[in-house]
Design a protein around this motif. Structure first.
Motif, PDB file in Angstrom:
ATOM      1  N   CYS A   3       0.674  -1.235   0.005  1.00  0.00           N
ATOM      2  CA  CYS A   3      -0.064  -0.034   0.128  1.00  0.00           C
ATOM      3  C   CYS A   3       0.927   1.247   0.113  1.00  0.00           C
ATOM      4  CB  CYS A   3      -0.781  -0.088   1.254  1.00  0.00           C
ATOM      5  SG  CYS A   3      -2.154  -1.255   0.880  1.00  0.00           S
ATOM      6  N   GLU A   5       3.593   1.690  -1.188  1.00  0.00           N
ATOM      7  CA  GLU A   5       4.290   1.927  -2.733  1.00  0.00           C
ATOM      8  C   GLU A   5       3.179   2.576  -3.505  1.00  0.00           C
ATOM      9  OE1 GLU A   5       5.751  -1.912  -3.510  1.00  0.00           O
ATOM     10  OE2 GLU A   5       7.592  -1.199  -3.330  1.00  0.00           O
ATOM     11  N   ILE A   6       1.974   2.343  -3.381  1.00  0.00           N
ATOM     12  CA  ILE A   6       0.708   2.657  -4.222  1.00  0.00           C
ATOM     13  C   ILE A   6       0.554   4.266  -3.813  1.00  0.00           C
ATOM     14  CG2 ILE A   6      -1.625   2.201  -4.716  1.00  0.00           C
ATOM     15  CD1 ILE A   6       0.180   0.213  -6.312  1.00  0.00           C
ATOM     16  N   GLU A   7       0.524   4.440  -2.465  1.00  0.00           N
ATOM     17  CA  GLU A   7       0.096   5.684  -2.148  1.00  0.00           C
ATOM     18  C   GLU A   7       1.047   6.655  -2.732  1.00  0.00           C
ATOM     19  OE1 GLU A   7      -0.123   5.584   2.164  1.00  0.00           O
ATOM     20  OE2 GLU A   7      -1.948   4.380   2.033  1.00  0.00           O
ATOM     21  N   ASP A  22       3.816   0.076 -14.226  1.00  0.00           N
ATOM     22  CA  ASP A  22       3.326   0.676 -13.020  1.00  0.00           C
ATOM     23  C   ASP A  22       2.003   0.974 -13.131  1.00  0.00           C
ATOM     24  OD1 ASP A  22       5.861   0.674 -11.869  1.00  0.00           O
ATOM     25  OD2 ASP A  22       6.427   2.639 -12.426  1.00  0.00           O
ATOM     26  N   GLU A  25      -0.225  -2.024 -12.296  1.00  0.00           N
ATOM     27  CA  GLU A  25       0.120  -2.777 -10.929  1.00  0.00           C
ATOM     28  C   GLU A  25      -0.788  -1.728  -9.989  1.00  0.00           C
ATOM     29  OE1 GLU A  25       3.882  -3.469  -9.344  1.00  0.00           O
ATOM     30  OE2 GLU A  25       4.484  -3.917 -11.396  1.00  0.00           O
ATOM     31  N   PHE A  26      -0.561  -0.414 -10.268  1.00  0.00           N
ATOM     32  CA  PHE A  26      -1.596   0.479  -9.448  1.00  0.00           C
ATOM     33  C   PHE A  26      -3.147   0.411  -9.752  1.00  0.00           C
ATOM     34  CE2 PHE A  26      -3.883   4.683  -9.297  1.00  0.00           C
ATOM     35  CZ  PHE A  26      -3.274   5.217  -8.239  1.00  0.00           C
ATOM     36  N   HIS A  29      -4.074  -3.006  -8.077  1.00  0.00           N
ATOM     37  CA  HIS A  29      -3.985  -2.639  -6.585  1.00  0.00           C
ATOM     38  C   HIS A  29      -5.357  -1.774  -6.127  1.00  0.00           C
ATOM     39  CE1 HIS A  29      -2.284  -2.702  -2.509  1.00  0.00           C
ATOM     40  NE2 HIS A  29      -2.839  -1.462  -2.360  1.00  0.00           N
ATOM     41  N   VAL A  30      -5.462  -0.925  -6.601  1.00  0.00           N
ATOM     42  CA  VAL A  30      -6.438   0.103  -6.193  1.00  0.00           C
ATOM     43  C   VAL A  30      -7.967  -0.525  -6.380  1.00  0.00           C
ATOM     44  CG1 VAL A  30      -7.667   2.248  -6.676  1.00  0.00           C
ATOM     45  CG2 VAL A  30      -5.246   2.196  -6.704  1.00  0.00           C
ATOM     46  N   CYS A  36      -6.524   1.967  -0.010  1.00  0.00           N
ATOM     47  CA  CYS A  36      -5.615   2.653  -1.166  1.00  0.00           C
ATOM     48  C   CYS A  36      -6.554   3.508  -2.140  1.00  0.00           C
ATOM     49  CB  CYS A  36      -4.902   1.807  -1.959  1.00  0.00           C
ATOM     50  SG  CYS A  36      -3.319   1.502  -1.054  1.00  0.00           S
TER      51      CYS A  36
END
Length: 107
Positions: A3, A5-7, A22, A25-26, A29-30, A36
């Motif tokens: 999280c 890294e995503i933030e 990226d 992956e973003f 994840h979101v 996130c």
């Protein structure tokens, strides 16, 4: 990705400045992490809300964030399609070069 890294990627996402890997992956994840997604919503609301307040424009920021996420998903599919096309094109160039070399050796 974790999280944190995503933030850290949220400002780059909002600036449309993530490369294809990226961005994938973003987005993944979101889509699966409520925390996130909430952080993305907060940062988007603050960034865009302040800009809109300065200009006096009327806005529906939650809807605009959903639109931004939909556009990012569409752009990701387009980028990945283009990447696949480039791999095919590179393969064809290699095959053509090998055929040309073989032809030159025969002659």
């Amino acid at each position: 990705m974790i999280c944190k890294e995503i933030e850290n990627m949220i400002p780059s996402f909002l600036a449309d400045d993530l490369d294809t890997d990226d961005l994938r992956e973003f987005m993944e994840h979101v889509d699966n992490c409520d925390e996130c997604m909430e952080e993305l919503s907060i940062q988007f609301l603050v960034l865009e809300g302040l800009a809109r307040l300065e200009t006096g424009n009327v806005f529906d920021l939650q809807n605009e964030l959903e639109i931004r996420l939909d556009e990012a998903a569409h752009n990701l599919k387009r980028r990945e399609g283009m990447r696949g096309f480039l791999y095919i094109l590179e393969s064809l160039v290699v095959i053509a070069a090998a055929a040309l070399v073989a032809l030159l050796l025969i002659l």
